[in-house]
Design an enzyme around this catalytic site. Structure first.
Site, PDB file in Angstrom:
ATOM      1  N   ARG A  20       0.884  -1.183   0.000  1.00  0.00           N
ATOM      2  CA  ARG A  20       0.000   0.000   0.000  1.00  0.00           C
ATOM      3  C   ARG A  20       0.908   1.216   0.000  1.00  0.00           C
ATOM      4  O   ARG A  20       1.719   1.404   0.919  1.00  0.00           O
ATOM      5  CB  ARG A  20      -0.895  -0.018   1.242  1.00  0.00           C
ATOM      6  CG  ARG A  20      -1.620   1.287   1.475  1.00  0.00           C
ATOM      7  CD  ARG A  20      -2.712   1.179   2.504  1.00  0.00           C
ATOM      8  NE  ARG A  20      -3.813   0.375   2.001  1.00  0.00           N
ATOM      9  CZ  ARG A  20      -5.022   0.331   2.573  1.00  0.00           C
ATOM     10  NH1 ARG A  20      -5.283   1.036   3.662  1.00  0.00           N
ATOM     11  NH2 ARG A  20      -5.976  -0.422   2.052  1.00  0.00           N
ATOM     12  N   HIS A  33      -7.428   0.582  -6.296  1.00  0.00           N
ATOM     13  CA  HIS A  33      -7.583  -0.318  -5.133  1.00  0.00           C
ATOM     14  C   HIS A  33      -8.149  -1.649  -5.653  1.00  0.00           C
ATOM     15  O   HIS A  33      -9.280  -2.031  -5.351  1.00  0.00           O
ATOM     16  CB  HIS A  33      -8.512   0.331  -4.111  1.00  0.00           C
ATOM     17  CG  HIS A  33      -8.397  -0.246  -2.724  1.00  0.00           C
ATOM     18  ND1 HIS A  33      -7.570  -1.305  -2.410  1.00  0.00           N
ATOM     19  CD2 HIS A  33      -9.021   0.094  -1.559  1.00  0.00           C
ATOM     20  CE1 HIS A  33      -7.695  -1.583  -1.123  1.00  0.00           C
ATOM     21  NE2 HIS A  33      -8.564  -0.753  -0.589  1.00  0.00           N
ATOM     22  N   GLN A  75      -9.633  -4.451  -3.362  1.00  0.00           N
ATOM     23  CA  GLN A  75     -10.965  -4.091  -2.875  1.00  0.00           C
ATOM     24  C   GLN A  75     -12.014  -4.405  -3.927  1.00  0.00           C
ATOM     25  O   GLN A  75     -13.097  -4.920  -3.626  1.00  0.00           O
ATOM     26  CB  GLN A  75     -11.006  -2.605  -2.515  1.00  0.00           C
ATOM     27  CG  GLN A  75     -12.350  -2.140  -1.984  1.00  0.00           C
ATOM     28  CD  GLN A  75     -12.690  -2.745  -0.645  1.00  0.00           C
ATOM     29  OE1 GLN A  75     -11.925  -2.612   0.298  1.00  0.00           O
ATOM     30  NE2 GLN A  75     -13.833  -3.423  -0.545  1.00  0.00           N
ATOM     31  N   ASP A 129     -17.497   5.971  -1.450  1.00  0.00           N
ATOM     32  CA  ASP A 129     -16.233   5.910  -0.708  1.00  0.00           C
ATOM     33  C   ASP A 129     -16.092   7.253  -0.009  1.00  0.00           C
ATOM     34  O   ASP A 129     -16.802   8.217  -0.331  1.00  0.00           O
ATOM     35  CB  ASP A 129     -15.066   5.656  -1.689  1.00  0.00           C
ATOM     36  CG  ASP A 129     -13.732   5.448  -0.981  1.00  0.00           C
ATOM     37  OD1 ASP A 129     -13.734   5.154   0.238  1.00  0.00           O
ATOM     38  OD2 ASP A 129     -12.690   5.593  -1.642  1.00  0.00           O
ATOM     39  N   CYS A 140     -16.376   0.550   0.870  1.00  0.00           N
ATOM     40  CA  CYS A 140     -15.167  -0.232   1.143  1.00  0.00           C
ATOM     41  C   CYS A 140     -14.670  -0.059   2.575  1.00  0.00           C
ATOM     42  O   CYS A 140     -13.880  -0.871   3.042  1.00  0.00           O
ATOM     43  CB  CYS A 140     -14.073   0.120   0.143  1.00  0.00           C
ATOM     44  SG  CYS A 140     -13.525   1.825   0.221  1.00  0.00           S
ATOM     45  N   ARG A 195     -12.841  -9.375   1.419  1.00  0.00           N
ATOM     46  CA  ARG A 195     -11.432  -9.047   1.208  1.00  0.00           C
ATOM     47  C   ARG A 195     -10.568 -10.287   1.475  1.00  0.00           C
ATOM     48  O   ARG A 195      -9.639 -10.596   0.722  1.00  0.00           O
ATOM     49  CB  ARG A 195     -10.992  -7.904   2.153  1.00  0.00           C
ATOM     50  CG  ARG A 195     -11.549  -6.546   1.812  1.00  0.00           C
ATOM     51  CD  ARG A 195     -11.050  -6.003   0.492  1.00  0.00           C
ATOM     52  NE  ARG A 195      -9.608  -5.903   0.436  1.00  0.00           N
ATOM     53  CZ  ARG A 195      -8.899  -4.845   0.865  1.00  0.00           C
ATOM     54  NH1 ARG A 195      -9.524  -3.807   1.389  1.00  0.00           N
ATOM     55  NH2 ARG A 195      -7.583  -4.814   0.737  1.00  0.00           N
TER      56      ARG A 195
HETATM   57  N1   CP Z   1     -11.010  -0.877   2.553  1.00  0.00           N
HETATM   58  C1   CP Z   1      -9.747  -0.823   3.015  1.00  0.00           C
HETATM   59  O1   CP Z   1      -8.789  -0.888   2.252  1.00  0.00           O
HETATM   60  O2   CP Z   1      -9.663  -0.715   4.372  1.00  0.00           O
HETATM   61  P1   CP Z   1      -8.332  -0.413   5.175  1.00  0.00           P
HETATM   62  O3   CP Z   1      -7.874   0.995   4.766  1.00  0.00           O
HETATM   63  O4   CP Z   1      -8.719  -0.480   6.621  1.00  0.00           O
HETATM   64  O5   CP Z   1      -7.298  -1.412   4.801  1.00  0.00           O
END
Ligand code: CP
Length: 295
Positions: free
Chosen positions: A91, A118, A121, A214, A253, A281
């Site tokens: 990430r 993402h 997701q 989101d 998400c 997930r």
């Molecule tokens: N949806 C998601 O990626 O959650 P986090 O930021 O908690 O990993």
């Protein structure tokens, strides 16, 4: 050839279908580094648990405690990590960072969220649509809010790959990148889906099967001085909007800013499937890891 998963269209429609339907196998003792340059709850825990459940070794790396923060290049980190692990999940911020990592890694690299995309997701979201609606092909998904963020981009590419009709409703100043819209249109032309961008949330939602949103302020934008509330107020997912589509399912998400992009009554209401989406997930990432490095 090493396969990376940096953005949603790195899987063909057939491969995406395979990942969404396969029973996860095993990764047989393989080690996976999971690196975070931004905060996370769901991604971190679901990858760590999922890798362990596949028989692998999760190595969680908080970038703040490494040399990333003091300027070690992605190229050098990629070459070093590739000597220890069998896949790298990361990430990070700009997509150029993950692209450099992938260029130099000799193991698969998986995008666990960048500024641009993402895709893990999206696999979970598509799995959730299949779970509740039976299929993705031909279903209409309306995403309301920031059309310029990573989730909008991933809905465009991933939704089109799944044969969905993807509608993005966003203020003009937060419209999707035309390059992404164009690429999604190309994909949709081959899968039977379609892509539409509008400023009108009611037009986007009319007759849809899935309503998604989101946060209006993505990670890293907290102090950029841009008003990320006022322009988005007409795009809130609330009870009045859902009256238009009483049979649609609602995705978010997470984490949510309750009372901003989504109200409590929707998050906790009967159309919300957000915690199935969260659970998925785990399942989607296990399938992806099985697909990329499984035995
Ligand atoms: N949806 C998601 O990626 O959650 P986090 O930021 O908690 O990993």
């Amino acid at each position: 050839m090493i396969r990376h998963f940096l953005r949603d269209d790195d899987l063909t429609p057939a491969e995406q279908e395979q990942v969404l339907t396969m029973a996860p196998g095993t990764v047989g003792g393989k080690a996976v580094a999971v690196i975070f340059e931004k905060p996370s709850l769901r991604t971190r825990v679901s990858f760590e648990v999922g890798i362990a459940q596949l028989g692998g070794i999760p190595v969680i790396v908080d970038a703040r405690s490494t040399h990333f923060g003091r300027g070690e290049s992605m190229a050098d980190a990629a070459r070093a990590l590739s000597r220890y692990v069998d896949a790298i999940v990361i990430r990070t911020f700009e997509d150029t960072r993950i692209a450099e990592l992938a260029d130099y890694a000799t193991v698969p690299v998986i995008n666990a969220l960048t500024d641009g995309f993402h895709p893990c997701q999206l696999l979970a979201d598509l799995m959730t649509v299949r779970q509740h609606l039976g299929s993705t092909a031909g279903k209409t998904l309306a995403y309301l809010g920031d059309g310029a963020n990573n989730m909008a981009n991933s809905y465009l590419l991933g939704g089109a790959t799944a044969g969905m009709h993807v509608r993005i409703a966003a203020p003009t100043a937060f419209a999707p990148d035309p390059v992404i819209v164009s690429r999604a249109g190309e994909i949709a032309a081959a899968t039977g889906g379609s892509v539409k961008v509008t400023v009108d949330p009611w037009e986007a939602v009319a007759g849809c099967d899935v309503v998604a949103t989101d946060t209006w302020t993505s990670m890293g934008q907290e102090d950029d001085g841009i008003d990320r509330i006022t322009p988005f107020l007409p795009y809130q997912i609330n009870g009045a909007l859902l009256k238009e589509v009483p049979n649609a399912i609602v995705l978010h998400c997470l984490p949510a800013h309750r009372g901003e992009e989504i109200t409590d009554e929707v998050m906790d209401g009967p159309q919300s499937v957000v915690f199935d989406q969260t659970e998925n997930r785990l399942h989607a990432q296990k399938a992806l890891l099985s697909f990329l490095i499984g035995q």
